[in-house]
Design an enzyme around this catalytic site. Sequence first.
Site, PDB file in Angstrom:
ATOM      1  N   GLY A  88       0.839  -1.189   0.000  1.00  0.00           N
ATOM      2  CA  GLY A  88       0.000   0.000   0.000  1.00  0.00           C
ATOM      3  C   GLY A  88       0.875   1.241   0.000  1.00  0.00           C
ATOM      4  CB  SER A 100       4.420   6.269   1.950  1.00  0.00           C
ATOM      5  OG  SER A 100       5.016   6.792   3.119  1.00  0.00           O
ATOM      6  N   GLY A 139      -0.653   2.665   6.615  1.00  0.00           N
ATOM      7  CA  GLY A 139      -0.768   1.895   7.854  1.00  0.00           C
ATOM      8  C   GLY A 139      -0.191   0.498   7.772  1.00  0.00           C
ATOM      9  CE  LYS A 140       3.568  -0.065   2.992  1.00  0.00           C
ATOM     10  NZ  LYS A 140       3.234   1.372   3.082  1.00  0.00           N
ATOM     11  CB  SER A 164       5.839  -4.161  -2.982  1.00  0.00           C
ATOM     12  OG  SER A 164       4.758  -4.319  -2.103  1.00  0.00           O
TER      13      SER A 164
END
Length: 199
Positions: free
Chosen positions: A34, A36, A39-40, A108
């Site tokens: 996801g 920046s 909330g990854k 990614s």
Amino acid sequence: MTQSTNITWHETTITKNDRRSQNGHGSCTLWFTGLSGSGKSTIANAVSNELFRLGINEYVLDGDNIRHGLNKDLGFSEHDRTENIRRIGEVAKLFVDSGKVITTAFISPFRSDRDQVRELFEEGEFIEVFVDCPIEVCEQRDPKQLYAKARRGEIKDFTGIDSPYEAPEKPEITLRSDLLSVEEAVGQVIAYLREKNIF
């Protein structure tokens, strides 16, 4: 870079299934992708904490942390981003072979790179988790002030500003992080792992 031809794969005595059997659970990679600020890392770490609490052998591979060591020689060009993801995929595969449930948190941005990583794994071992969050919300959060710097031209090739993000087309899990609490997001991931009999 020239690849050596004088190498042979060495089969180990203890297998992935042996380790899974000893652990009492399966192993897989949860690939959080996801923008920046979506909330990854926060969700990936929270999932890892819950797995640890449940007695699951787990480990977190975080994008920023990896760039401090293994990938500190890489920049943010398209080529370097692809190599960054390739290396992480290989590392994640080793962790899955060791019997762990891995959470990874990497922007990614390129679909082809994520698909190449998926191909490293057996069916069901690669679980793509799309942390879906509107860029406007990500910019409002901007905990590292990266969007602000990118808007000022201080950061080049920043995903979502002057470099594309290709959202997953068929992720195993989609988390609308602008609508879900961290606890709700974790609950969805854990429910998926139970449904797939990972543990």
